[in-house]
Motif scaffolding. Structure first.
Motif, PDB file in Angstrom:
ATOM      1  N   ASP A   1       0.835  -1.202   0.000  1.00  0.00           N
ATOM      2  CA  ASP A   1       0.000   0.000   0.000  1.00  0.00           C
ATOM      3  C   ASP A   1       0.873   1.257   0.000  1.00  0.00           C
ATOM      4  O   ASP A   1       1.743   1.425   0.852  1.00  0.00           O
ATOM      5  CB  ASP A   1      -0.909  -0.007   1.244  1.00  0.00           C
ATOM      6  CG  ASP A   1      -2.053   1.001   1.136  1.00  0.00           C
ATOM      7  OD1 ASP A   1      -1.784   2.135   0.711  1.00  0.00           O
ATOM      8  OD2 ASP A   1      -3.193   0.641   1.489  1.00  0.00           O
ATOM      9  N   GLU A   2       0.650   2.147  -0.932  1.00  0.00           N
ATOM     10  CA  GLU A   2       1.470   3.348  -1.050  1.00  0.00           C
ATOM     11  C   GLU A   2       1.307   4.280   0.154  1.00  0.00           C
ATOM     12  O   GLU A   2       2.137   5.163   0.374  1.00  0.00           O
ATOM     13  CB  GLU A   2       1.128   4.096  -2.339  1.00  0.00           C
ATOM     14  CG  GLU A   2       1.526   3.328  -3.592  1.00  0.00           C
ATOM     15  CD  GLU A   2       1.250   4.114  -4.859  1.00  0.00           C
ATOM     16  OE1 GLU A   2       0.663   5.216  -4.747  1.00  0.00           O
ATOM     17  OE2 GLU A   2       1.612   3.642  -5.949  1.00  0.00           O
ATOM     18  N   ARG A   3       0.241   4.077   0.927  1.00  0.00           N
ATOM     19  CA  ARG A   3       0.018   4.943   2.086  1.00  0.00           C
ATOM     20  C   ARG A   3       0.828   4.524   3.309  1.00  0.00           C
ATOM     21  O   ARG A   3       0.824   5.209   4.330  1.00  0.00           O
ATOM     22  CB  ARG A   3      -1.458   4.930   2.465  1.00  0.00           C
ATOM     23  CG  ARG A   3      -2.401   5.472   1.393  1.00  0.00           C
ATOM     24  CD  ARG A   3      -3.846   5.195   1.791  1.00  0.00           C
ATOM     25  NE  ARG A   3      -4.087   3.749   1.931  1.00  0.00           N
ATOM     26  CZ  ARG A   3      -5.179   3.217   2.490  1.00  0.00           C
ATOM     27  NH1 ARG A   3      -6.127   4.022   2.988  1.00  0.00           N
ATOM     28  NH2 ARG A   3      -5.331   1.903   2.555  1.00  0.00           N
ATOM     29  N   ARG A   4       1.564   3.384   3.191  1.00  0.00           N
ATOM     30  CA  ARG A   4       2.196   2.832   4.394  1.00  0.00           C
ATOM     31  C   ARG A   4       3.282   3.746   4.975  1.00  0.00           C
ATOM     32  O   ARG A   4       3.534   3.713   6.188  1.00  0.00           O
ATOM     33  CB  ARG A   4       2.787   1.451   4.091  1.00  0.00           C
ATOM     34  CG  ARG A   4       3.948   1.440   3.112  1.00  0.00           C
ATOM     35  CD  ARG A   4       4.311   0.010   2.704  1.00  0.00           C
ATOM     36  NE  ARG A   4       5.487  -0.075   1.849  1.00  0.00           N
ATOM     37  CZ  ARG A   4       5.482   0.140   0.543  1.00  0.00           C
ATOM     38  NH1 ARG A   4       4.339   0.463  -0.080  1.00  0.00           N
ATOM     39  NH2 ARG A   4       6.590   0.025  -0.163  1.00  0.00           N
TER      40      ARG A   4
ATOM     41  N   ASP B   1       0.870   2.598  10.705  1.00  0.00           N
ATOM     42  CA  ASP B   1       0.047   1.588  11.373  1.00  0.00           C
ATOM     43  C   ASP B   1      -0.297   0.441  10.433  1.00  0.00           C
ATOM     44  O   ASP B   1      -0.634  -0.666  10.896  1.00  0.00           O
ATOM     45  CB  ASP B   1      -1.243   2.221  11.904  1.00  0.00           C
ATOM     46  CG  ASP B   1      -1.005   2.992  13.203  1.00  0.00           C
ATOM     47  OD1 ASP B   1       0.150   3.017  13.666  1.00  0.00           O
ATOM     48  OD2 ASP B   1      -1.965   3.571  13.734  1.00  0.00           O
ATOM     49  N   LEU B   2      -0.239   0.690   9.138  1.00  0.00           N
ATOM     50  CA  LEU B   2      -0.496  -0.378   8.181  1.00  0.00           C
ATOM     51  C   LEU B   2       0.512  -1.516   8.352  1.00  0.00           C
ATOM     52  O   LEU B   2       0.192  -2.682   8.108  1.00  0.00           O
ATOM     53  CB  LEU B   2      -0.445   0.155   6.751  1.00  0.00           C
ATOM     54  CG  LEU B   2      -1.543   1.170   6.375  1.00  0.00           C
ATOM     55  CD1 LEU B   2      -1.337   1.662   4.956  1.00  0.00           C
ATOM     56  CD2 LEU B   2      -2.933   0.555   6.535  1.00  0.00           C
ATOM     57  N   TYR B   3       1.741  -1.175   8.774  1.00  0.00           N
ATOM     58  CA  TYR B   3       2.729  -2.225   9.039  1.00  0.00           C
ATOM     59  C   TYR B   3       2.288  -3.083  10.222  1.00  0.00           C
ATOM     60  O   TYR B   3       2.486  -4.302  10.242  1.00  0.00           O
ATOM     61  CB  TYR B   3       4.095  -1.610   9.331  1.00  0.00           C
ATOM     62  CG  TYR B   3       4.809  -1.068   8.127  1.00  0.00           C
ATOM     63  CD1 TYR B   3       5.238  -1.911   7.106  1.00  0.00           C
ATOM     64  CD2 TYR B   3       5.083   0.291   8.004  1.00  0.00           C
ATOM     65  CE1 TYR B   3       5.914  -1.408   5.996  1.00  0.00           C
ATOM     66  CE2 TYR B   3       5.764   0.796   6.901  1.00  0.00           C
ATOM     67  CZ  TYR B   3       6.167  -0.057   5.897  1.00  0.00           C
ATOM     68  OH  TYR B   3       6.834   0.433   4.804  1.00  0.00           O
ATOM     69  N   LEU B   4       1.700  -2.442  11.233  1.00  0.00           N
ATOM     70  CA  LEU B   4       1.212  -3.209  12.379  1.00  0.00           C
ATOM     71  C   LEU B   4       0.098  -4.162  11.978  1.00  0.00           C
ATOM     72  O   LEU B   4       0.044  -5.307  12.430  1.00  0.00           O
ATOM     73  CB  LEU B   4       0.717  -2.252  13.467  1.00  0.00           C
ATOM     74  CG  LEU B   4       1.763  -1.457  14.237  1.00  0.00           C
ATOM     75  CD1 LEU B   4       1.095  -0.576  15.269  1.00  0.00           C
ATOM     76  CD2 LEU B   4       2.760  -2.385  14.912  1.00  0.00           C
TER      77      LEU B   4
ATOM     78  N   ASP C   1      10.442   9.515  -3.967  1.00  0.00           N
ATOM     79  CA  ASP C   1       9.443  10.516  -3.620  1.00  0.00           C
ATOM     80  C   ASP C   1       9.760  11.108  -2.243  1.00  0.00           C
ATOM     81  O   ASP C   1      10.232  10.389  -1.348  1.00  0.00           O
ATOM     82  CB  ASP C   1       8.055   9.863  -3.593  1.00  0.00           C
ATOM     83  CG  ASP C   1       6.953  10.884  -3.405  1.00  0.00           C
ATOM     84  OD1 ASP C   1       6.644  11.182  -2.235  1.00  0.00           O
ATOM     85  OD2 ASP C   1       6.420  11.372  -4.418  1.00  0.00           O
ATOM     86  N   PRO C   2       9.515  12.411  -2.043  1.00  0.00           N
ATOM     87  CA  PRO C   2       9.782  13.012  -0.713  1.00  0.00           C
ATOM     88  C   PRO C   2       9.064  12.321   0.429  1.00  0.00           C
ATOM     89  O   PRO C   2       9.506  12.413   1.582  1.00  0.00           O
ATOM     90  CB  PRO C   2       9.302  14.457  -0.890  1.00  0.00           C
ATOM     91  CG  PRO C   2       9.482  14.726  -2.354  1.00  0.00           C
ATOM     92  CD  PRO C   2       9.146  13.426  -3.041  1.00  0.00           C
ATOM     93  N   ALA C   3       7.968  11.620   0.126  1.00  0.00           N
ATOM     94  CA  ALA C   3       7.260  10.911   1.193  1.00  0.00           C
ATOM     95  C   ALA C   3       7.915   9.584   1.544  1.00  0.00           C
ATOM     96  O   ALA C   3       7.586   8.972   2.561  1.00  0.00           O
ATOM     97  CB  ALA C   3       5.809  10.665   0.772  1.00  0.00           C
ATOM     98  N   HIS C   4       8.826   9.125   0.699  1.00  0.00           N
ATOM     99  CA  HIS C   4       9.505   7.853   0.947  1.00  0.00           C
ATOM    100  C   HIS C   4      10.391   7.981   2.189  1.00  0.00           C
ATOM    101  O   HIS C   4      11.076   8.992   2.372  1.00  0.00           O
ATOM    102  CB  HIS C   4      10.343   7.475  -0.274  1.00  0.00           C
ATOM    103  CG  HIS C   4      10.833   6.065  -0.267  1.00  0.00           C
ATOM    104  ND1 HIS C   4      11.849   5.631   0.547  1.00  0.00           N
ATOM    105  CD2 HIS C   4      10.433   4.983  -0.985  1.00  0.00           C
ATOM    106  CE1 HIS C   4      12.074   4.351   0.343  1.00  0.00           C
ATOM    107  NE2 HIS C   4      11.228   3.932  -0.596  1.00  0.00           N
TER     108      HIS C   4
END
Length: 974
Positions: free
Chosen positions: A123-126, A131-134, A326-329
């Protein structure tokens, strides 16, 4: 309110309750009941079941009465059971355990859990929602608990569980998650069948996690295991996967080089990183990671060796890496922070204009990194510390106090975030100490104390590299000294000296140990000065200066004694360990010529294993570790001239008594100036600078020699003793104290009042004296004479042949029955080394050279050289005198002045009781003249020191205006 879709409408009601916008009554409203009733036929759908489960769950929480006999608790469990079978991560923690006990989960459900976990990990939002990792971790744990009969899927799940834990750790810094990642990855590796094509990748994943844990805990076993795994992964992997494994190997080797300070690991890291980048396929999505690994290693190699190409490589690699993500990475901020460091470091090696541009870019990159919200407190602390370093460097270049103030603020914020248990916290605290210390230069005592405190905290990080800790403790002591807080300074200096064992650990190559010690020059002297300022006894000051100097010499003596002791008990262990120490210490020619990084690492692991075995033996717990010297038994008065920043003193040892004489006319600055004046004066091999040299000798008399000799006489030094052993420190290690005096026709000189000898340390002098006392008297033996008149590639020395003939004639006239001579082409390295092993007396007439690395200083043979490194291998039992009629054989250079590593000391360390060497260049005709004068005394059966003194005094009388001729020869020994 959305009335068209009952699911959306119900969700809005639930959201209003969960956010506190409405009370529990909204859940019991007719509206909520109606929406629930309309959704009942769709209760098997995940989203519907989840909303219905929450409705009944919240009703229980709100303590609403049962509606028409409905049991909300039972209904919540029923709907959560439906959710559990499809997405157990959505079930609240407190309910999940209950639901899992009553849910009939099929293997198809387990497969759906696995697919859901995989979607979450992609998921790109991770990155923004860690919390997606949890959630993914929970799902994978449940899959592993319920999965049956599918070992291949189990291995995939273990790999993904490690990934989920790593993702959560990178987002939060949670070390428990990192431990979980390692456990899962290790389970995966150990259960993957040999030959499985996925095994190399799994080894690499485990190694990467172990290396990361080392970086945060300092557990060396993790790092060594990581390197082992990565060598296997690189060797076994498919070429398409190899770049990633090589990058991981580069990262682990880089961490190893930082922790141990060894150049070999750093070089191997650079090579592995280049191989990773060069072998990566076009468009490789992980190229930014490969580039980052290359940049770290190349930048550090630039800092060590100064090759600007390495700095350029680091900067360009990190610019490309930062632009690729990406800067969010989560890696983007790390690339920017590393780029800041690379730019700041490169600024120190380029011209002023380029440096200004690099520093501006470094500050901008560091600010971009600190603007990132991800990575946890530890990562943010590192980014802030890099920002502080960039601002501090720019403030220094521009003399801008605003930048320095900003640097202090960033450094303070970084220090507030660090976990003192992490190895990296030491560097962050040291960086804070540096910015405070720089600001203190403008007169701020508060900043000086803040700097000292930050350095002291850095030195207390026990998991940090030994060199980082020792440097920080030394800096703390210096700052407290500058603030006049002498007891605090003394405490820090003592801690720094106690940490020196790790800095020169026997596991390190000799060159690495030398490099470390070159960064700690003056530690023992500063500690001794602080002790005297604090009111300590002179004996304590002497113990401190001795503990901080001559460590390589002491280490060699300790190693020989310990290996001999082990050989007597376990010759097998001693033989194996000696071989490995030679191979890894740079003493084996083949190992130096053909460095195999993997073989090198395997040998290191075997050496470490053998050391553990030996140190477990009774009485061997401190095997190969320098121990405090016992009370020295000296042949006469030894005078340590302690040159420190705040005071200079003579520490005088006469028998069991240690006293001290202040040297008020001597300072570190005057000692440095005298040394520089002398080096300039002796750089011209003629009489043109004789006046300057005489002026230096006069100053040395007034500042050092006269007060010392007066002190000796005041302590009851008898005229009959008339022998002093000089042990200079700091800049004075290059000056001829034995020649100090005035040329005004009076007896105001050292030569008129005493015989002089030199020693590296009191400990070394005591060892030589003990060896001379206990050695079996040698009445006859082989003498070796080596002369090289026409060395290949060097200036001819025509007088050396005549000098050798003179020496042979004099030896034979004195009754020497066995003289071995190697002249010209016959002087090969192998033959000379073999001849030394059986020689009582050795004379060399040839070129000598002092190198920047003193272990490479050497005597020039016909086509080869005889180095200090070669001599370090020798352990001669009945050698007496080495006469080194060559240039600079008693000059150790300026980089390692506390260690007295030069050709003369190497001969003494090899086993020669006495060495006669030179402090500067000398012409071959002059060398022949001086040799004749000294041999006339030596072969008259005088003690060596007395013979050298008498000959030099006679030459002084004959050539009073030219000390360049006679002042450079020294006697080293008891």
């Amino acid at each position: 309110m959305n009335t068209g879709d009952p699911l959306m409408a119900l969700d809005e009601l639930l959201d209003r309750f969960s956010t506190g916008q409405a009370g529990g009554e909204i859940l019991g409203s007719a509206e909520a009941t109606a929406h629930a009733d309309s959704l009942a036929p769709r209760a098997g759908e995940l989203e519907v079941a989840y909303s219905l489960a929450l409705l009944h769950h919240y009703r229980v929480i709100a303590e609403l009465p049962a509606d028409h006999g409905r049991d909300d608790a039972m209904l919540a469990l029923r709907h959560f059971a439906t959710v559990f079978r499809q997405a157990p991560d959505l079930v609240p923690d407190g309910v999940r355990d209950v639901v899992s006990q009553v849910s009939a989960v099929t293997q198809q459900d387990v497969g759906e859990w696995h697919q859901r976990a995989q979607r979450l990990l992609r998921d790109e939002r991770r990155f923004a929602q860690p919390d997606l990792y949890l959630d993914a971790r929970l799902l994978l744990q449940l899959v592993l608990e319920r999965l049956t009969g599918d070992p291949a899927r189990r291995l995939v799940c273990l790999t993904q569980l490690a990934m989920a834990n790593i993702g959560w750790f990178e987002a939060t810094g949670d070390l428990d998650a990192l431990d979980g990642a390692i456990d899962a990855a290790r389970d995966c590796v150990t259960t993957t069948p040999a030959g499985d094509p996925r095994l190399p990748g799994r080894r690499s994943n485990l190694a990467s996690a172990l290396a990361t844990r080392f970086d945060h805990t300092g557990t060396v076993d993790d790092l060594d295991a990581a390197v082992d795994l990565l060598w296997l992964a690189v060797e076994e992997s498919d070429p398409r996967e190899r770049p990633g494994h090589l990058a991981n190997l580069a990262g682990a080797l880089f961490l190893r080089s930082l922790h141990r300070g060894d150049a070999h690991s750093l070089t191997a890291a650079v090579d592995a990183a280049w191989a990773a980048v060069d072998s990566a396929a076009a468009g490789d999505p992980d190229r930014h990671k490969l580039l980052a690994a290359l940049a770290r290693a190349a930048r550090t190699r630039f800092q060590r060796y100064g090759a600007l190409a390495d700095a350029d490589t680091a900067v360009e690699a990190l610019r490309e890496a930062a632009a690729a993500v990406d800067p969010a990475h989560p890696d983007h901020a790390g690339h920017q922070s590393a780029l800041s460091t690379a730019l700041r470091v490169r600024a120190g090696g380029v011209d002023r204009g380029a440096a200004a541009a690099d520093l501006d870019s470094a500050v901008a990159a560091a600010r971009a990194a600190t603007a990132s919200a991800g990575g946890g407190a530890g990562r943010r602390a590192r980014h802030l510390s890099n920002l502080a370093a960039a601002l501090s460097a720019r403030s220094r270049a521009r003399d801008d106090p605003a930048d320095l103030d900003a640097a202090v603020r960033a450094g303070e914020e970084a220090a507030a975030l660090v976990d003192p248990a992490e190895p990296g916290s030491a560097a962050i605290l040291a960086n804070l100490g540096l910015v405070h210390r720089r600001r203190a230069a403008s007169g701020g005592v508060a900043d000086l104390r803040a700097a000292a405190d930050a350095y002291a905290r850095s030195g207390q990080v026990t998991t940090a590299p030994a060199l980082v800790r020792t440097l920080s403790l030394t800096d703390a002591g210096e700052c407290y000294a500058e603030a006049g807080e002498w007891p605090a300074a003394l405490h820090q200096f003592r801690l720094a000296i106690d940490a020196l064992g790790g800095v020169i650990d026997v596991r390190l190559h000799r060159d690495d140990r030398q490099r470390h010690l070159s960064q700690l020059t003056g530690l023992g002297s500063e500690a001794a000065a602080a002790a005297l300022e604090s009111g300590a006894a002179p004996a304590e000051a002497l113990a401190l200066v001795e503990a901080g100097r001559g460590l390589l010499y002491a280490q060699t003596l300790t190693n020989r004694a310990d290996l001999a002791r082990l050989h007597a008990l376990r010759p097998d262990l001693a033989g194996s360990l000696t071989t490995l120490l030679r191979l890894l210490g740079g003493l084996d020619e083949q190992a130096r010529a053909e460095p195999d990084p993997r073989l090198f690492h395997q040998r290191e692991r075997e050496r470490d294993r053998l050391l553990d075995v030996v140190r477990a033996l009774p009485g061997f717990a401190d095997f190969l570790e320098i121990r405090p010297a016992s009370r020295p038994s000296l042949p006469g008065p030894a005078v340590v001239i302690n040159v420190a920043r705040h005071r200079c003193d003579a520490l005088v040892v006469i028998g069991d008594e240690v006293s001290h004489a202040e040297l008020p006319q001597l300072s570190y600055a005057t000692a440095r100036d005298d040394a520089n004046r002398l080096l300039r004066a002796v750089s011209e091999p003629d009489w043109s600078t004789a006046g300057e040299l005489r002026a230096v000798l006069a100053d040395l008399w007034d500042r050092v020699a006269l007060p010392v000799l007066d002190h000796l006489e005041a302590r009851g030094w008898a005229a009959a003793d008339r022998h002093v052993w000089w042990i200079p420190t700091g800049p004075l290690t290059v000056v001829p104290l034995h020649a100090a005096g005035r040329d005004d026709g009076t007896d105001t000189s050292v030569m008129a009042r005493t015989v002089s000898s030199y020693a590296p340390t009191v400990r070394a002098l005591a060892h030589a004296a003990e060896r001379m006392r206990t050695a079996t008297p040698v009445t006859a033996g082989t003498s070796l004479v080596v002369a090289v008149p026409d060395p290949v590639g060097h200036r001819p020395l025509p007088e050396t042949s005549a000098e050798a003939a003179d020496v042979v004639r004099r030896l034979e006239e004195a009754g020497e029955t066995s003289v071995t001579t190697y002249l010209g082409a016959a002087a090969t390295r192998a033959d000379v080394l073999a001849a030394l092993a059986g020689s009582r007396w050795a004379h060399f007439a040839c070129h000598g050279a002092s190198e920047q690395n003193p272990a490479d200083s050497h005597l020039v043979l016909h086509e080869e050289v005889l180095t200090v490194r070669d001599l370090a291998e020798l352990d001669l039992r009945q050698a007496d005198l080495a006469y080194l009629s060559a240039c600079t054989t008693a000059f150790g250079g300026a980089d390692l002045i506390d260690e007295a590593v030069h050709i003369s000391s190497a001969f003494q360390l090899a086993g020669f009781t006495h060495a006669i060497g030179t402090l500067w260049r000398i012409g071959d005709a002059d060398a022949r003249l001086i040799t004749a004068e000294i041999y006339a005394e030596l072969l008259d059966r005088r003690p060596v020191a007395v013979g050298v003194h008498t000959a030099l005094a006679r030459l002084r009388q004959r050539y009073p205006d030219n000390p360049l001729l006679w002042a450079g020869h020294v006697h080293v020994g008891p």
